[in-house]
Each structure stands twice: as C-alpha cells, then as structure tokens.
Design an enzyme around this catalytic site. Sequence first.
Site, PDB file in Angstrom:
ATOM      1  N   GLU A 120       3.105  -2.505 -17.710  1.00 13.83           N
ATOM      2  CA  GLU A 120       2.210  -1.605 -17.661  1.00 13.83           C
ATOM      3  C   GLU A 120       2.262  -1.050 -19.283  1.00 13.83           C
ATOM      4  O   GLU A 120       3.382  -0.573 -19.772  1.00 13.83           O
ATOM      5  CB  GLU A 120       2.677  -0.511 -16.691  1.00 13.83           C
ATOM      6  N   CYS A 131       1.981  -0.948 -11.317  1.00 17.60           N
ATOM      7  CA  CYS A 131       3.198   0.071 -11.003  1.00 17.60           C
ATOM      8  C   CYS A 131       3.004   0.776  -9.681  1.00 17.60           C
ATOM      9  O   CYS A 131       3.067   0.395  -8.494  1.00 17.60           O
ATOM     10  CB  CYS A 131       3.147   1.235 -12.017  1.00 17.60           C
ATOM     11  N   LYS A 137      -5.739   0.421 -12.301  1.00 19.81           N
ATOM     12  CA  LYS A 137      -4.672   0.912 -11.619  1.00 19.81           C
ATOM     13  C   LYS A 137      -5.440   1.595 -10.567  1.00 19.81           C
ATOM     14  O   LYS A 137      -6.478   2.511 -10.784  1.00 19.81           O
ATOM     15  CB  LYS A 137      -3.712   1.601 -12.413  1.00 19.81           C
TER      16      LYS A 137
END
Lengths: 541, 541
Positions: free
Chosen positions: A44, A154, A118
Amino acid sequence: MSELKLALAQINPSIGDIDGNAKKIIEQFEKAKKENCDLVIFGEMAICGYKTLDLLQKKYFISAIKEKILEIVAQTKGSKTAILLGCPTFEIGRNNSDILRNSAILIEDGTIKHIAHKKTLPNYGVFDEKRYFESANAISYVEFRGQTLAILICEDLWDKKNLFLLSEQIFDTIISINASPYSQNKPQQRFKTASNFAKTLKKPLFYVNLVGGQDELVFDGASMILDQNGELVAQAQEFQEDLITAQVTKTGHLTPKNSPLATYHLPLINNNYSACGLSLHDYVTKNGFNKVILGMSGGIDSALVAAIAVDALGSENVTLYALPSRFNSQTSMDDAVLCAKNLGVKLEVISIEEPFKAMLATIPNLSNLAQENLQSRIRGNILMAISNSSGALLLSTGNKSELATGYATLYGDMCGAFNPIKDLYKTEIYELAKYRNSISAAIPQNIIDKAPTAELRENQKDSDSLPEYEILDKILFSLIEKDNSVTEIINSGFEETMVKKVAQLFYQNEYKRQQSCLGPKISDRAFDLERRYPISNKFTK
Amino acid sequence: MSELKLALAQINPSIGDIDGNAKKIIEQFEKAKKENCDLVIFGEMAICGYKTLDLLQKKYFISAIKEKILEIVAQTKGSKTAILLGCPTFEIGRNNSDILRNSAILIEDGTIKHIAHKKTLPNYGVFDEKRYFESANAISYVEFRGQTLAILICEDLWDKKNLFLLSEQIFDTIISINASPYSQNKPQQRFKTASNFAKTLKKPLFYVNLVGGQDELVFDGASMILDQNGELVAQAQEFQEDLITAQVTKTGHLTPKNSPLATYHLPLINNNYSACGLSLHDYVTKNGFNKVILGMSGGIDSALVAAIAVDALGSENVTLYALPSRFNSQTSMDDAVLCAKNLGVKLEVISIEEPFKAMLATIPNLSNLAQENLQSRIRGNILMAISNSSGALLLSTGNKSELATGYATLYGDMCGAFNPIKDLYKTEIYELAKYRNSISAAIPQNIIDKAPTAELRENQKDSDSLPEYEILDKILFSLIEKDNSVTEIINSGFEETMVKKVAQLFYQNEYKRQQSCLGPKISDRAFDLERRYPISNKFTK
C-alpha cells in the site's frame, strides 16, 4: 489450466521520496522479470510511503506521483511481467470536488489496465484515512491472464463485512496489499485474520506488506502466502526488504509449498528489539544523519538504548557521554564504562559540577525538585550543544513508565530527536536487556540487578517516589492499554492510595508527553499518535 | 399563534469537568426560567467540553455524563422551561458494537423528550469526529409547543447537502448548536453560512456557540439570532459567557428585533488579541494555575506576550525575567524595563554570564551555532527552575515565522507550557502590538521600531540569516496557508534562491515544531493540530 507466477515485493519506501521509491520498484520489477513472474505486487502506498499525512493534500504532490507512475508504466512496455502498485489516485468529482483514493493500479505492457480502490478506510488508533481519502463502494476484482483476482487494500482484510461480500462473489485468488504497522501483538493478529479470510473463502491469499521505519510507525514486513486452507506456504523476512514468489493455479494449487517457519510465532521480545532498531536506523538515515549520541547514566534505560543504537547503526556511529554530578556513584560510572566496552563504543566523561554550581549561584533558593530537574537539564544542554556542534542526533532514553508518570525531565533527559524505547514499560526494558544479553554480552549484569535510581540527590531510588515497577507497570497498563477507570483498577486488587496517585501523576503529565520526541510504536496504545488526549482535562477518574 | 421564547446560553465548559459544567448549565437554566423562556439552548458537547479526544473512548466517561444528565433532567420537573443540551450519547448497535453519537437532547418537565444526532461529522482541519462518532442518517426535527424545530449540530450547518434536504421539509425554526472554534476569518464565514441558510430556507435561525479556551482551540462565542431574511437580530458577547433571548412565532416573526452591531465586522486584530488572551487565561486556570513567568528579551515577541498575559491574568500574576548575556545591548534592557513599567509588572534581572562561562569551559570547541543555542537554553533552564520552584507556568514566546523557519531554539526559548503567539506571523505580531498600544501605552515604541535581533552574537540581526519579515511571511503564508509549491511561489514573483532556502528551513524544522508547546489557533492553518506532517519526509518541492 491458468497458472500464474506471482511475486510479493516487500520494499522500504521513504515518505515523499518518489524518485527513490520508484527506483526500488523498478529494481524489484527487474528481479521479478528475471524470475519470469506474471505479476509483481507492491505494498500500500509503495510509491510514496505510509503515512504521508497532509502531504496528500498538496495537489502537486499527487501530480508528481502520477508523473512518476507514468514513467514506471512506460518501462513495462513489451515485458511479460505486470505490476500491481499501491498509490494515491486523484479524480475530479461532482461539483468539481477533489476525490482522493487509496488505490492499487495494475500496470501491464505499457498501460494501466485497472485501478482498484480501498473500500474500508481505517480511522482509529494510529490511522486517519478518512481525513484524506474517499472510500470505494465495493471491493475490486480484475481479470488477469485467466484468473479473477480480488484486490484488497489493507483494512479491507480486517473488515468482516468484506469477508461476507467476497463469499458471494466468484473469483480465484485474493491479493492483499498492505502498510500494516507493527505492534507486539500484530504479527499474530495479522496471520490469524488473513488465515481466516483464506480458509473461509477457500482461496489462496497473497499478502504483501511494507517494511521500514517511518517516524513512530514500524512496518515489519513478514509478507506471506497462504493456501486455501489458511496455511502458510511462504513468508518474507521480517524487518528487512525481501521478494518472495509462488505459482498459483485457477483451482488454488500453490507451488512451491514450503510450510516455512512461522516467524510470527517467534517470541515478541525478539521482534520488539528488531522493531526498535529498525525504527531508529530509518529515522536517522531517512533524515540524512548517520551518527548519534546519548547520555549514559549507568542505568538500564540508557544502556539498552546504547545497545540498540550500536546494533542498528554500528559502533563507529555511536558516542556515549557520562555526565556525572556530585550525586552519581562510582558504581554507575563503572557500569557505564563496562557497558561501553562491551559494545565497543566510545564513552566520554564530562562533569556537570561547574555549570551546576554556576546555576545554583545564579538562581538562589531553588526547591529540591527544581535542583533535581536542573541537573537533568544541564545534561540536556550539554548533549544538545555537542549534537549541534557535531551533527550527531541526540537520542532520548525515557521509558513508557517514566513518560506516563512524569518521572522524565522535560528539556532534560527528554531532550532528543528520537527515543527508541519510548513505548516500552520499565519491566519490558529489563526483558529486552536480558534478551539482548542472550545474543552477546552487552549490558553489565549489575545494571540489571541494581535498584533503579535517577541519582539526582543523595541515595535516591525510583521506588522512593514511585511504586515498584512490577506494580506500577500493571497499574499503568490497565490505565493506558485497557482504558480502565481508577475504580476498576482498585477493584481488580491494587491499593487505592497508590492507584489514585499513579492516575493523578499520569493525567497531570500529559503536557510533558505532548512535548516529547518520537519513538517507535510497540504497544497497542502508544502515546501521542495512538492515544490522543487533552492537556486541560478535569476527568481523571 | 404559537410563540416561543428561546434562550441561547453561551457557556465556557471545561473538558471533563462534568460537575462544574452541569452547575453552569443549571445556572443558565435558572436564569432562563426567571425570564420565562420556553427553551434554553446550550452548545455542542456543553456537558463535557469540546474536544475531549480519546476521553470519549472511555465507557465510564460516557456513563458519568449520562448520570449527570439524569440529574439535570430531574431538575426540570415541573418547570415551564425546557433544555436543549449538546452531549455525547451511547447505544449498543448490531453485533454488540458500541455506537457513540454527537447529540442534542431535549429535556422537558423531568423527561428526555427527544434526542437529535449530528449528521455531518467533520474530519478535516482540527476535527477528527469520525474517529469517535457514528453519523445520523438524517437531520432531526422535533415538535415543541406548536412549532417544528430543525436541529442542526455544528457541521450540519456547513454541509450544503443539508440545506437541500431541509428545503424539502416542513418546519418552523432552525436551531443550530455549535462548538465552532475561532480563527481570524471564522466569524465572517460563520455569519455568512448561517445567514445564507436562514435566507434560503426563509426561516429564523438560533445559533449557539461555546466560549472559552481549550488547549489550542478558542471558542469565541458570538452566538446569534437571525431572521428569515438572514439578518442579524441579536448577538451574544464575544470571548465571554452570555445569555440572549428572543421570541419567535410559527411564521418566523422575531421580537425583539434589534439589528445589533454586527461584531463579526470588527477588525480581525481586535478579535485576535482577545482570542490570544482568553486562550492563555483558560489554559492557565483550567490547569489549576494562576501565575505565569516569561523571559523578557527587550524584543517585540516577549513584550507582546507580556502585555497579553497582564491583560488576561492581571499584573499581579505575571513576573518578567530579563536574562542578559554579554551580547545583550543596554537598549534591550532599557526597553524591557520600560515595557514592564508600562504594564505595571515586576521585572527581575538575572545575568546568564556565569553559567554560560561554566558551560563553555565544560564543553570546549563548540561551534558558533551551538554557542548561540546554548545561551538560549541556559535561559530556558533558569526559567524552568524558577517555574519549578514557584509553581508559575512558563510562557513561550516564539512566533509562527520563527517556528516555521526553525529560528526558535528547541529547549531554549521554546521552553514553556503555553505560547500565546504561536500561530501569529512576525508581521502580525507588529500589528497586534500597535493595536494593544492603541488602547493604552504598553509596548515601547523603540521595541516596535528597532530591527529584530536574537542577540546571541555581536551585532546580530534576524535579517542576517532570514529574509526581511515582510517577504518571509508572504513566502511562508503561501507555503503553509495556501499549500503552494516552491515552483508556484517562485512563479508568483519571489526570488528563487530565497524561496528554496525558506522552504528547506521550513521542512527541515518539522521536528522542532512537533516538540513545541501549545498555543491558540488563530490562522486557517495552525501547526500540529491542523497541519499534520511527517518529520521524515523527502518531498520538499
């Protein structure tokens, strides 16, 4: 049967060093090309580092990243190996509003094939992603050479809603790109979460993390490949850069299947030591320094910091200073000298007696407390003067128990650019010192055995004004990590007067903590970045 | 025709002081009762103060608030006057998750009649509400004695989507409860936003704010009542507690209709001075102190801080210290003495010569820079020793231009608990000094006229190492407040070498700012709380 060879490239980016990070990305891409990989996957925000904070609000920062990514894209032209890269992406939304996203872009043969965003933005603990990013409405899936990849960024992996959503989709392999900061319980939690995800969905999972220190955060790496039973089949190094690969079929078969040593089962203490060292190393070097100095009292805290510094930066880059006053014992000096000898590092001795006398003559009628603090602050002045003259960074050596109770002196031993043991309780300092000595002789046994003292007056001991550390640390852990009330702590079996005194000290020293220097987050509740508190506060129950 | 008499109670709560805040709430309730009001309205989080930060994550903190609110509820039994009160509310959500909301509760005749929740949670600038709260799906409306009230909580008023949603609803009167922190452009922005809301919806608007200092935030009060044309008909005092009332009919007719002086049209400079003073006063008193000390160099910064401190705390609570070295001119001393005389405050003189000599003898071969910093740090030590001995808080006096360029000395003149001028550029310091002198003689004209110098070496001037402040401040404003790039600033007409030097100084001194003490937010981009930056950062373009 579509078989993909995937590489996880675990790099140590520097915040804002877009050129340097891109160079690392290209190096890993070249390595993956040589290994004939289909896809090399980066963590990330690998292009700019994590966390960039308000840098993300500068449009020309985002533009500079975009330009550099287009250079990377051009370099993939004609190559079999594709890249999946974590980066911020920017678009103009309705009403000309700016929309920034935390994304992963798939780069193949000179073009951007796909951008995944995300979905779940963490905004708790050390995270503030809702300050910067808009979230995606859905998890992104991409077709790649006969397989469908689910791309998680994540926190997407930690959100149980996403597990449910993925269970209703058809896909082949899970890719999880991360900037997952270390804390001592994190490696286990992380493995458990990823393993549960893979097992529940019956899909292999490729998990890549960043590595390296960035201010208070330490990324420990330990990227991993899990099979569809949630078993570990490969793991990258912890606390250093690495690249690992595996082949995966559409039915989830992985080769090679190694069953590596699960390093997340290592004792916490080993990891904590590595985290402190990497964090210090990267803070010093990423800020353009190489040498450090610290004050060596003959106590355990400075001895441990000296060991961490020598291990992280090399003995040639560390100089210790003993700064005795009239109250320091010969034992302390002997211990400091032996510790320096063990570590193979220079120890200079500078007496603070003359400046102390001059100060006492200049400001008459100081209280005892003021005189104690004065000694610590004269030491701070001397060390800062040497730091300013020599260009070596000063390390601070206060532990979490001291910072919690205000036992460290503001502008005294709290002086410094970085404090490698800021988030370790005193009892953890002892454990870490013993661990370090188990590798080679470093910290003299007498330093470990003797009663802790600040030596700011005759025959002083820490336990004169604080509870014994075994008890103090338990009370503090309950207050800080568990967020318990004074009443709850008393009810759990601690003496009322003591708990109230500790809580009072703890809350009234918030102002000191907010002027303290950085140190690596090791616990589940690090001061300042993770535990955010008002200074003016009357609720101390 | 339903006519309501509404009171806006503008109180100064202390963070965490639930008992003390409740006492203030009851006092205002009693006042509103005497004035025969239907409803007395308090600001956002009036029960616990704003911003409470991670205190909100302690369940027993929320429980303590709930208990206290039930006591307040009991006190309204049998009374005609109802209360609308800002507070956090807690419920258990699905999967036993905790849901915390930013709410306003309507308390009437011994019961809670309604709970309204905040819809739009700010998570930018100084705000982090998404760290703590869940947002409501809709704006809340409540029937109250024949009128429908729309209840907005702070940011709800600033979100244009809400204006659109309200335009589709049927209601009578807008209530807006706030904890809206001051910045120099805020009073105007706030009036404009509220006025536009009222005018667009053709409804009267009752806007209540908190007042008081809370760490870096200053709540300026200035609660207001606007008619359905968006015109001001009443305004509460700025920077002090107040209660204002008006009667409103179902058709939006307001009495009395005063057309008061619009204090948001006052010069910024007056408000800035009040904000610095209130902030300092509340920091000192809310932390249980009453006396302050500061180092008086004879320069403009310390002179202004002395004036602010005397005006905020009284001359009997301020002691100034002149701490001359071999490099300080007699002029500086004369200026300091005259300033102290003007302010009617004690000035003590302590020479730093002997400690400075002793330090130089103790650490030989210091660089010139180290010697300069050393003087500043000896002064810091002396002032901290006096603070420790006397229990008076030390004030720091570095301005925003100095903190931006690293011209302030860490652990030297940056020592202190609070810095009232932290968020004011040097050029703004001069303006504020002139404003203060327009009220009464305070800062000697020579301090305003002479060239700024740190007097840390012979004949030193700030302009030896920094651009003239008129230019420096423009470059800094562009870098900080406007978030412009070095290239953009050069293109706007500043000299390239100078801009690059300033930008380099600015970025490389982030570590100092992060160890600085608190000071009131005055600008639109205050360091630390509002401008959050990595220390290890290679992007400085």
